[in-house]
Motif scaffolding. Structure first.
Motif, PDB file in Angstrom:
ATOM      1  N   ASN A   1       0.669  -1.352   0.247  1.00 46.30           N
ATOM      2  CA  ASN A   1      -0.127  -0.159   0.623  1.00 46.30           C
ATOM      3  C   ASN A   1       1.083   1.381   0.178  1.00 46.30           C
ATOM      4  O   ASN A   1       0.651   2.383   0.163  1.00 46.30           O
ATOM      5  CB  ASN A   1      -0.925  -0.213   1.455  1.00 46.30           C
ATOM      6  N   GLY A   2       1.599   1.084  -0.604  1.00 43.87           N
ATOM      7  CA  GLY A   2       3.054   2.585  -0.776  1.00 43.87           C
ATOM      8  C   GLY A   2       3.561   2.718   0.726  1.00 43.87           C
ATOM      9  O   GLY A   2       4.305   3.778   0.867  1.00 43.87           O
ATOM     10  N   GLY A   3       3.503   2.243   2.227  1.00 48.73           N
ATOM     11  CA  GLY A   3       4.329   1.953   3.325  1.00 48.73           C
ATOM     12  C   GLY A   3       3.357   2.682   3.327  1.00 48.73           C
ATOM     13  O   GLY A   3       3.750   2.673   4.979  1.00 48.73           O
ATOM     14  N   LEU A   4       1.917   2.651   3.550  1.00 49.02           N
ATOM     15  CA  LEU A   4       0.996   3.457   4.541  1.00 49.02           C
ATOM     16  C   LEU A   4       0.573   2.231   4.771  1.00 49.02           C
ATOM     17  O   LEU A   4      -0.819   0.815   3.920  1.00 49.02           O
ATOM     18  CB  LEU A   4      -0.069   3.808   4.162  1.00 49.02           C
ATOM     19  N   MET A   5       0.043   1.311   5.986  1.00 45.40           N
ATOM     20  CA  MET A   5      -1.101   0.670   6.323  1.00 45.40           C
ATOM     21  C   MET A   5      -2.740   0.922   5.643  1.00 45.40           C
ATOM     22  O   MET A   5      -3.072   2.114   6.322  1.00 45.40           O
ATOM     23  CB  MET A   5      -1.297   0.503   8.283  1.00 45.40           C
ATOM     24  N   PRO A   6      -3.842  -0.431   5.645  1.00 41.65           N
ATOM     25  CA  PRO A   6      -4.465   0.033   4.911  1.00 41.65           C
ATOM     26  C   PRO A   6      -5.584   0.021   6.363  1.00 41.65           C
ATOM     27  O   PRO A   6      -5.073  -0.127   7.481  1.00 41.65           O
ATOM     28  CB  PRO A   6      -5.043  -1.216   4.339  1.00 41.65           C
ATOM     29  N   GLN A   7      -6.128   0.817   6.352  1.00 43.03           N
ATOM     30  CA  GLN A   7      -7.369   1.414   7.236  1.00 43.03           C
ATOM     31  C   GLN A   7      -8.072  -0.047   7.477  1.00 43.03           C
ATOM     32  O   GLN A   7      -9.238  -0.744   6.476  1.00 43.03           O
ATOM     33  CB  GLN A   7      -8.545   2.105   6.032  1.00 43.03           C
ATOM     34  N   ALA A   8      -8.048   0.128   8.622  1.00 35.56           N
ATOM     35  CA  ALA A   8      -8.881  -1.638   9.474  1.00 35.56           C
ATOM     36  C   ALA A   8     -10.317  -1.011   9.495  1.00 35.56           C
ATOM     37  O   ALA A   8     -11.208   0.292   9.234  1.00 35.56           O
ATOM     38  CB  ALA A   8      -7.898  -1.736  10.506  1.00 35.56           C
ATOM     39  N   SER A   9     -10.715  -2.402   8.747  1.00 34.48           N
ATOM     40  CA  SER A   9     -12.279  -3.014   9.168  1.00 34.48           C
ATOM     41  C   SER A   9     -12.473  -2.266  10.546  1.00 34.48           C
ATOM     42  O   SER A   9     -12.319  -2.665  11.601  1.00 34.48           O
ATOM     43  CB  SER A   9     -12.717  -3.327   8.606  1.00 34.48           C
ATOM     44  N   GLN A  10     -13.345  -1.433  10.745  1.00 34.62           N
ATOM     45  CA  GLN A  10     -14.168  -1.025  12.331  1.00 34.62           C
ATOM     46  C   GLN A  10     -15.346  -1.377  12.333  1.00 34.62           C
ATOM     47  O   GLN A  10     -16.178  -1.285  12.287  1.00 34.62           O
ATOM     48  CB  GLN A  10     -14.517   0.184  11.863  1.00 34.62           C
TER      49      GLN A  10
ATOM     50  N   PHE B   1     -20.199   6.168   3.400  1.00 35.37           N
ATOM     51  CA  PHE B   1     -19.428   7.484   2.942  1.00 35.37           C
ATOM     52  C   PHE B   1     -19.243   7.789   4.556  1.00 35.37           C
ATOM     53  O   PHE B   1     -19.951   9.006   4.572  1.00 35.37           O
ATOM     54  CB  PHE B   1     -20.259   8.405   1.936  1.00 35.37           C
ATOM     55  N   ASP B   2     -17.702   8.584   4.716  1.00 30.62           N
ATOM     56  CA  ASP B   2     -17.185   8.960   5.791  1.00 30.62           C
ATOM     57  C   ASP B   2     -16.368  10.618   5.071  1.00 30.62           C
ATOM     58  O   ASP B   2     -15.861  10.154   4.555  1.00 30.62           O
ATOM     59  CB  ASP B   2     -16.836   8.508   6.720  1.00 30.62           C
ATOM     60  N   GLU B   3     -16.782  11.989   6.271  1.00 30.10           N
ATOM     61  CA  GLU B   3     -16.021  12.720   5.530  1.00 30.10           C
ATOM     62  C   GLU B   3     -17.030  13.404   4.240  1.00 30.10           C
ATOM     63  O   GLU B   3     -16.404  13.192   3.368  1.00 30.10           O
ATOM     64  CB  GLU B   3     -14.446  12.655   5.506  1.00 30.10           C
TER      65      GLU B   3
ATOM     66  N   PHE C   1     -19.468   2.127  -5.903  1.00 30.14           N
ATOM     67  CA  PHE C   1     -21.652   2.338  -5.551  1.00 30.14           C
ATOM     68  C   PHE C   1     -20.990   0.639  -6.159  1.00 30.14           C
ATOM     69  O   PHE C   1     -22.323  -0.043  -5.888  1.00 30.14           O
ATOM     70  CB  PHE C   1     -22.082   3.265  -6.445  1.00 30.14           C
ATOM     71  N   ALA C   2     -20.238   0.336  -6.816  1.00 29.50           N
ATOM     72  CA  ALA C   2     -20.437  -0.278  -8.487  1.00 29.50           C
ATOM     73  C   ALA C   2     -19.915  -1.648  -6.882  1.00 29.50           C
ATOM     74  O   ALA C   2     -20.562  -3.137  -6.994  1.00 29.50           O
ATOM     75  CB  ALA C   2     -19.393  -1.131  -9.435  1.00 29.50           C
ATOM     76  N   GLU C   3     -18.781  -1.326  -6.136  1.00 30.01           N
ATOM     77  CA  GLU C   3     -18.570  -2.437  -5.238  1.00 30.01           C
ATOM     78  C   GLU C   3     -19.776  -2.699  -4.069  1.00 30.01           C
ATOM     79  O   GLU C   3     -19.757  -4.495  -4.054  1.00 30.01           O
ATOM     80  CB  GLU C   3     -17.395  -2.501  -4.224  1.00 30.01           C
ATOM     81  N   ALA C   4     -20.049  -1.850  -3.735  1.00 29.32           N
ATOM     82  CA  ALA C   4     -21.427  -2.225  -2.719  1.00 29.32           C
ATOM     83  C   ALA C   4     -22.729  -3.393  -3.353  1.00 29.32           C
ATOM     84  O   ALA C   4     -23.694  -3.520  -2.722  1.00 29.32           O
ATOM     85  CB  ALA C   4     -21.369  -0.660  -2.318  1.00 29.32           C
TER      86      ALA C   4
ATOM     87  N   VAL D   1     -20.708  -4.466   5.514  1.00 25.13           N
ATOM     88  CA  VAL D   1     -20.449  -3.352   5.319  1.00 25.13           C
ATOM     89  C   VAL D   1     -19.204  -2.902   4.676  1.00 25.13           C
ATOM     90  O   VAL D   1     -17.884  -3.388   4.146  1.00 25.13           O
ATOM     91  CB  VAL D   1     -20.523  -2.553   7.125  1.00 25.13           C
ATOM     92  N   LEU D   2     -19.392  -1.563   3.979  1.00 26.26           N
ATOM     93  CA  LEU D   2     -18.426  -1.348   2.927  1.00 26.26           C
ATOM     94  C   LEU D   2     -18.536   0.065   3.435  1.00 26.26           C
ATOM     95  O   LEU D   2     -19.323   0.401   3.032  1.00 26.26           O
ATOM     96  CB  LEU D   2     -18.772  -1.190   1.542  1.00 26.26           C
ATOM     97  N   GLN D   3     -17.332   0.136   4.331  1.00 27.05           N
ATOM     98  CA  GLN D   3     -17.133   2.125   4.910  1.00 27.05           C
ATOM     99  C   GLN D   3     -15.618   2.639   3.629  1.00 27.05           C
ATOM    100  O   GLN D   3     -15.066   1.896   3.691  1.00 27.05           O
ATOM    101  CB  GLN D   3     -16.653   1.583   5.886  1.00 27.05           C
ATOM    102  N   LYS D   4     -16.611   3.784   3.393  1.00 24.58           N
ATOM    103  CA  LYS D   4     -14.990   4.411   2.157  1.00 24.58           C
ATOM    104  C   LYS D   4     -14.887   6.466   3.540  1.00 24.58           C
ATOM    105  O   LYS D   4     -15.936   6.725   3.595  1.00 24.58           O
ATOM    106  CB  LYS D   4     -15.926   4.527   0.988  1.00 24.58           C
ATOM    107  N   ARG D   5     -13.636   6.097   3.343  1.00 24.09           N
ATOM    108  CA  ARG D   5     -13.946   7.822   3.753  1.00 24.09           C
ATOM    109  C   ARG D   5     -13.172   8.054   2.113  1.00 24.09           C
ATOM    110  O   ARG D   5     -12.619   7.722   1.304  1.00 24.09           O
ATOM    111  CB  ARG D   5     -12.200   7.350   4.744  1.00 24.09           C
ATOM    112  N   ALA D   6     -13.159   9.873   2.390  1.00 22.22           N
ATOM    113  CA  ALA D   6     -13.223  10.890   1.209  1.00 22.22           C
ATOM    114  C   ALA D   6     -11.944  10.554   0.553  1.00 22.22           C
ATOM    115  O   ALA D   6     -11.342  10.281  -0.283  1.00 22.22           O
ATOM    116  CB  ALA D   6     -14.029  12.230   1.631  1.00 22.22           C
TER     117      ALA D   6
END
Length: 700
Positions: A460-469, A565-567, A553-556, A529-534
């Motif tokens: 992920n380019g050195g960044l940890m993917p956002q964990a599912s909440q 959608f957060d933020e 939207f297609a994945e959901a 749940v499919l959660q996406k941040r901006a």
């Protein structure tokens, strides 16, 4: 054409022989085929022609491997071909060549040993088979290569194996029309990928076959096994891919029918980020219909990285070799066909050629790509089915962790699998690598988590993917303060007869429970749940944000998920304040999908006043969340700290449920027990600078 084994010195290096040893050994092994060529050539020539002089010199040089007695050869003064043979000498040499051909007709011949099975499995006619034998001889006999080159030079062509139809006619005795058809683009030699012709007419042999011939490998009872890669075995059961949904079942039905009915032009495209299980799914898909899956073009004849031309040649050959078998081909990294330097130079031609190849393929092919735009819409529309492979949802990830751990003999409890599935929202490929490394390190679930996180971060380019909440186990909807009855609203949404096209705007201060309540509703509706941040959707290139919004939207829709959608203020900002065109286009894209999405979705924001006015009518329900009421604050203190709320709690500033959760986590690092005064002080720290805002919004 540099990737093909054409140079005589290179071939002798492969054979580890001197030029004379290579020539004598190969000529001796293939004397019968050589004699057939020479007989045809002799019958088509007159003794005074220059081609006849070249032939005489070659026959004299190869008299021993050809088994010709000294007395049948021309006089020494004419053995170099500079002086024409007498009529008697020419006739005598021809008769001896014909006699020796008859004697060697039943002898073991390396070239004929390959030609017979290839003729059968490729459906070659006699002319095509004889031409292929000449090509084999050119590739393996340096002296014959010089002989051919001398003849082509005499015909005014470059010294190379080329589509010299008159010369092939002389060497084979077949009509020129049959030669032209055999070497034409629709001939079986070229459509099977066994040979290729470049723009100059130079002929090249399939690299894998050229290497086998040059090394004098004897054909086995099954030539296919030498020319195709070993089939790939499935490592996962079909249940591991239930997250693909209906498309997976459709793919299975299509492939089963294509293999059984020998349907032409059946292709399935699997695309998506690396590690999402595309290759594993392809293997499992083939296994479920009882077919073998053969990878194409993964290595070249020397075991190295193949070129684009080598991969295409392998594909064409495999399509022909396996057309009457219960087989499926797999072409991984399909972008290679359109990103190599050669394809950039001849882009339009390679595209057209590739499209025709797709349409006429007689063996089903599973294409795998990471970068779909590189393939283009013209390729996608020729597919029988296209499946986007995404990282599986929580349920599927939990199951995969358990199944892969069992396969790698790593101890992993069900609880640990759930924890890993939530903590690492990564692809199946990362799970497998992490568990294999865990086995090698003789580790446990903690080891697997550490390894998986390190791989996920790197990919992920050195960044940890956002964990599912996950929804907290102690979540209490009574601790949510909103301007409408959320309990009744959630109960209404969960009713069996409630429509699924629900859109929610949840606004309010951070930590007030907006996303948690949306996940609570999803649980009641029994939806993933499919959660996406901006920040997950905003792209740095023009059009990238719009594509990622559409993909969310297609994945959901494809997974039947409750989309959050957060933020969302970053995606639905007021277009009246926009300064750039893309700020308007991303809002338009978001509004369009909101209007037509058939499943529930919720948008959360701390800044509802910044939303575009047109977005408000896209929400069926709007709820304004606020800070906890005095009664809720007391209930939260009791719930989180297992003690009645002290009187000083009413003097603490505005609080949210997340404030209590955070203080509880902080208190665990302090010497126990933590006094009520200390807990109040920690809560007060969280509220500094916070003012209770005006309640806005409404609930429809």
């Amino acid at each position: 054409m540099a990737n093909y084994i054409k140079n005589a010195r290179t071939r002798r290096k492969l054979l580890r022989m001197s030029p004379n040893e290579a020539s004598n050994t190969i000529a001796g092994n293939n004397a019968g085929f050589l004699l057939s060529i020479l007989v045809h050539l002799h019958s088509g020539l007159e003794r005074h022609e220059h081609d006849a002089a070249i032939m005489v010199e070659y026959v004299v040089q190869n008299r021993r491997p050809l088994g010709l007695p000294e007395q049948v050869l021309p006089a020494p003064s004419r053995q170099d071909g500079e002086k024409p043979l007498t009529a008697h000498e020419w006739k005598r040499m021809g008769a001896e060549l014909d006699r020796r051909r008859a004697q060697t007709a039943t002898d073991t011949c390396h070239i004929r040993g390959w030609l017979a099975p290839l003729q059968e499995i490729l459906g070659l006619n006699d002319t095509e088979t004889f031409i292929l034998g000449i090509i084999f001889l050119y590739m393996t006999n340096p002296v014959f290569e010089q002989f051919w080159d001398a003849l082509t030079r005499n015909h005014g062509r470059n010294m190379a194996l080329c589509d010299d139809i008159p010369l092939f006619q002389l060497l084979s005795g077949a009509p020129e029309s049959a030669i032209a058809q055999a070497l034409g683009p629709e001939g079986r030699l070229r459509t099977s990928g066994i040979i290729a012709l470049d723009d100059d007419g130079d002929i090249s042999l399939l690299p894998r076959l050229a290497s086998l011939i040059a090394r004098r490998t004897s054909p086995t009872h099954d030539v296919r096994s030498l020319l195709v890669a070993s089939p790939r075995e499935a490592t996962l059961q079909w249940d591991a891919f239930t997250h693909i949904g209906e498309l997976g079942d459709i793919a299975r039905q299509i492939l089963r029918a294509a293999v059984a009915e020998r349907e032409k032009g059946v292709h399935i495209l699997l695309y998506g980020p690396p590690g999402t299980g595309k290759t594993e799914f392809a293997a499992t898909l083939a296994a479920t219909i009882g077919a073998k899956l053969y990878p194409v073009g993964e290595v070249n004849a020397s075991g190295d990285e193949p070129s684009r031309m080598e991969r295409l040649a392998d594909l064409r050959c495999n399509l022909r070799l396996l057309e009457d078998t219960t087989s499926v081909l797999m072409f991984d990294e399909a972008e290679d066909l359109f990103t190599s330097p050669l394809s950039m130079e001849r882009k339009s031609r390679s595209r057209v050629y590739f499209h025709r190849l797709l349409e006429h393929a007689e063996t089903p092919v599973i294409w795998i790509a990471n970068d779909l735009p590189t393939l283009g819409p013209a390729v996608a529309r020729r597919m029988a089915l296209c499946i986007e492979m995404r990282a599986p949802d929580i349920t599927a990830r939990t199951r995969l962790w358990q199944e892969m751990a069992e396969a790698e003999h790593v101890t992993l409890s069900g609880e640990d699998a759930v924890t890993l599935a939530h903590a690492i929202p990564a692809a199946p490929g990362i799970f497998r690598n992490a568990l294999r490394s865990t086995r090698l390190a003789r580790g446990n679930s903690d080891t697997a988590s550490t390894i998986a996180m390190s791989i996920a971060r790197a990919t992920n380019g050195g960044l940890m993917p956002q964990a599912s909440q996950p929804l907290p186990a102690d979540y209490d909807p009574a601790l949510v303060n909103a301007d409408c009855d959320l309990v009744q609203l959630a109960r209404q949404f969960a009713a069996p007869d409630c429509p699924r096209a629900i859109s929610l705007l949840l606004s309010g201060p951070p930590g007030s429970g907006k996303s948690a309540w949306a996940r609570h509703v999803a649980d009641l509706m029994n939806l993933p749940v499919l959660q996406k941040r901006a920040s997950d959707l905003l792209g740095q290139y023009v059009g990238q944000t719009e594509r990622q919004i559409a993909a969310a939207f297609a994945e959901a829709r494809d997974t039947g998920a409750f989309l959050i959608f957060d933020e969302v203020d970053s995606l639905l900002g007021n277009r009246g304040n926009a300064e750039r065109a893309w700020e308007v286009s991303q809002v338009n894209e978001m509004l369009t999908w909101m209007e037509q999405h058939p499943l529930p979705f919720a948008c959360t924001t701390n800044l509802a006043t910044r939303l575009d006015p047109a977005s408000m009518r896209r929400f069926l329900f709007k709820a304004r969340f606020d800070y906890l009421t005095p009664r809720q604050r007391e209930a939260a203190f009791t719930r989180f700290f297992r003690h009645a709320a002290p009187t000083g709690l009413r003097h603490v500033g505005p609080l949210t449920p997340s404030d209590f959760a955070l203080v509880r986590r902080r208190a665990r690092f302090m010497p126990q027990p933590v006094s009520h005064h200390r807990l109040l002080a920690l809560l007060d720290e969280e509220t500094r600078g916070r003012e209770k805002g005006r309640v806005i919004g409404f609930c429809a």
